[in-house]
Design an enzyme around this catalytic site. Structure first.
Site, PDB file in Angstrom:
ATOM      1  N   GLU A 124      49.683  -7.315  16.031  1.00 19.10           N
ATOM      2  CA  GLU A 124      50.955  -6.620  16.204  1.00 19.10           C
ATOM      3  C   GLU A 124      51.474  -6.790  17.623  1.00 19.10           C
ATOM      4  O   GLU A 124      50.697  -6.905  18.568  1.00 19.10           O
ATOM      5  CB  GLU A 124      50.773  -5.118  15.978  1.00 19.10           C
ATOM      6  CG  GLU A 124      50.336  -4.772  14.586  1.00 19.10           C
ATOM      7  CD  GLU A 124      50.009  -3.294  14.440  1.00 19.10           C
ATOM      8  OE1 GLU A 124      49.737  -2.872  13.315  1.00 19.10           O
ATOM      9  OE2 GLU A 124      50.034  -2.569  15.449  1.00 19.10           O
ATOM     10  N   CYS A 137      54.846  -5.416  24.320  1.00 18.97           N
ATOM     11  CA  CYS A 137      53.434  -5.067  24.286  1.00 18.97           C
ATOM     12  C   CYS A 137      52.750  -6.052  23.356  1.00 18.97           C
ATOM     13  O   CYS A 137      53.125  -6.172  22.189  1.00 18.97           O
ATOM     14  CB  CYS A 137      53.281  -3.642  23.773  1.00 18.97           C
ATOM     15  SG  CYS A 137      51.569  -3.193  23.561  1.00 18.97           S
ATOM     16  N   CYS A 144      39.267  -5.661  17.645  1.00 17.27           N
ATOM     17  CA  CYS A 144      38.640  -5.435  18.948  1.00 17.27           C
ATOM     18  C   CYS A 144      37.189  -5.042  18.703  1.00 17.27           C
ATOM     19  O   CYS A 144      36.891  -4.313  17.756  1.00 17.27           O
ATOM     20  CB  CYS A 144      39.352  -4.322  19.710  1.00 17.27           C
ATOM     21  SG  CYS A 144      38.649  -4.035  21.358  1.00 17.27           S
ATOM     22  N   CYS A 148      36.039   1.890  20.476  1.00 13.31           N
ATOM     23  CA  CYS A 148      36.456   3.226  20.933  1.00 13.31           C
ATOM     24  C   CYS A 148      36.834   4.053  19.695  1.00 13.31           C
ATOM     25  O   CYS A 148      37.682   3.633  18.896  1.00 13.31           O
ATOM     26  CB  CYS A 148      37.627   3.137  21.891  1.00 13.31           C
ATOM     27  SG  CYS A 148      37.313   2.025  23.281  1.00 13.31           S
ATOM     28  N   CYS A 151      40.521   4.888  18.476  1.00 12.65           N
ATOM     29  CA  CYS A 151      41.473   3.769  18.391  1.00 12.65           C
ATOM     30  C   CYS A 151      41.321   3.054  17.056  1.00 12.65           C
ATOM     31  O   CYS A 151      40.219   2.630  16.688  1.00 12.65           O
ATOM     32  CB  CYS A 151      41.205   2.806  19.537  1.00 12.65           C
ATOM     33  SG  CYS A 151      42.072   1.240  19.410  1.00 12.65           S
ATOM     34  N   CYS A 375      53.243   3.526  20.559  1.00 12.58           N
ATOM     35  CA  CYS A 375      53.662   3.231  21.920  1.00 12.58           C
ATOM     36  C   CYS A 375      53.016   4.201  22.871  1.00 12.58           C
ATOM     37  O   CYS A 375      52.993   3.972  24.064  1.00 12.58           O
ATOM     38  CB  CYS A 375      55.171   3.228  22.023  1.00 12.58           C
ATOM     39  SG  CYS A 375      55.861   2.104  20.832  1.00 12.58           S
TER      40      CYS A 375
END
Ligand code: SAH
Ligand code: SF4
Length: 382
Positions: A124, A137, A144, A148, A151, A375
């Site tokens: 994204e 962004c 990933c 975490c 997230c 965001c």
């Protein structure tokens, strides 16, 4: 960041021998995207056209189209012989990402794109137009590996690193949309790039560095953004922060701290088990000293988890006298998560405690939460 595709669920955290590090995406065979103009410097581009039996100036022509005029459709490259356009484009401008879905909010001035790569990997990017700047962004990895727990990307695990050109393609798309007046507010220029989309940029170091150089080299070598307008956000990979400090770049570093104490940070940011708060901050101050740039300390405000007054005080004492600025980000809850954003009054007190101790602090703009644009996570650089 929140991903439209990321399942909520238990967090795979693997630390130990295979702990997250610079080579975390190198295990097993992985798809390698085809070579693209944006992966190459000028000499590499000339060598690539020479492979096709073409003179070096063809590379310069392609570079001008792509980086200066923001043209990637061979049909629009009218100064190239028609018979050659297809061959050159196939060799140097393969379409790496296809927009799969677009979501908009804020009257079209915030737009998230879900991209599908050639192997089906999804990433994204989010474009945010503000009165004084336009920020893209971008994602640096599909998924990933840092795990975490707050997230969504971390919960889905790592699919693979993006190539430099896959990263640049996201920026290119934003620059092109702005130049062509496709974002409400009339034609304009993309000014900023933040590596706050999916992925840990410093775990994909080589491609991210190449992408940063391509984004910031003057056209037609690159897209010509200012280095100062690029922010690389990291979970705190200490060796890579030190390495970045030696690159001679003026990009801003953002460090996702989220807790001032190792006890809590070990849980919120599992890579903390390898590099502790003190070590991460020492590397951050080294970065500030090397570049003269203030480091952003990112702090997601999670209700009753990391938002206590004493943690604000502890954070303030860690940052006292340093070239640092704190961004407080209201947590954007991920599906199925037990955590939520801090009470606004608690967040305000946290901010006051930092400000009272002389720490520059702002509350992050949470643009795009309606479109899951995250965001709050993506956070434009200030
Ligand atoms: N991997 C890098 C960059 C991508 S994440 C990093 O962690 O810094 C970008 C930012 O979004 C990080 O500060 C991250 O901690 C934050 N973030 C991730 N999930 C979030 C959530 N659910 N709510 C608020 N911020 C989040
Ligand atoms: Fe998410 Fe960044 Fe942590 Fe990766 S390092 S799981 S992208 S917050």
């Amino acid at each position: 960041m929140t991903s439209a595709t990321a399942p909520a669920g238990p967090v795979p955290v693997e630390l130990g021998a295979g702990s997250p590090g610079l080579g975390s995406a190198s295990r097993g065979p992985r798809f390698r995207p085809p070579r693209h103009l944006a992966d190459l410097d000028q000499a590499g581009r000339r060598a690539a056209v020479a492979e096709l039996g073409q003179p070096g100036f063809r590379a310069d022509q392609l570079s001008r189209h792509y980086f200066a005029r923001l043209i990637d459709d061979p049909a629009e490259m009218t100064d190239l012989p028609a018979g050659l356009r297809g061959e050159l484009a196939a060799a140097l401008l393969p379409p790496l990402l296809t927009a799969q879905r677009e979501l908009e909010c804020d009257g079209g001035t915030t737009r998230k794109t879900l991209w599908r790569a050639l192997d089906g990997a999804l990433v994204e990017s989010v474009l945010m137009r503000y009165p004084d700047r336009v920020t893209m962004c971008v994602s640096s990895q599909a998924g990933c590996g840092m795990g975490c727990p707050f997230c969504a990307t971390g919960q889905a695990g790592l699919t693979r690193n993006l190539s430099a050109a896959e990263i640049v393609s996201q920026v290119f798309a934003g620059a092109k949309a702005m130049a062509r007046g496709q974002v409400p507010g009339g034609p304009g220029r993309l000014s900023n790039v933040v590596f706050m989309g999916m992925g840990e940029p410093l775990a994909n170091y080589a491609s991210v560095l190449t992408a940063v150089r391509r984004i910031t080299e003057p056209a037609p070598g690159g897209l010509g953004l200012s280095q100062r307008a690029v922010t690389v956000s990291t979970v705190g990979l200490v060796p890579a922060i030190r390495r970045l400090a030696g690159e001679g770049l003026a990009v801003r570093l953002a460090v996702s701290l989220h807790a001032p104490d190792d006890e809590l940070r070990d849980d919120l940011v599992p890579v903390n088990r390898r590099w502790k708060v003190a070590e991460v901050l020492e590397a951050a101050w080294g970065y500030a000293a090397a570049t003269g740039r203030r480091v952003s300390i990112e702090y997601a405000m999670i209700r009753d988890i990391n938002d206590q007054g004493w943690r604000a005080d502890r954070l303030a004492s860690l940052l006292a006298g340093q070239l640092a600025h704190v961004n407080l980000i209201p947590l954007n809850p991920t599906p199925g998560s037990k955590w939520t954003a801090s009470d606004p009054r608690v967040a305000a007190e946290f901010l006051d405690r930092l400000a009272d101790r002389g720490v520059p602090v702002t509350v992050r703009d949470t643009r795009g939460t309606q479109i899951d644009g995250a965001c709050g996570q993506l956070a434009a650089a200030s």
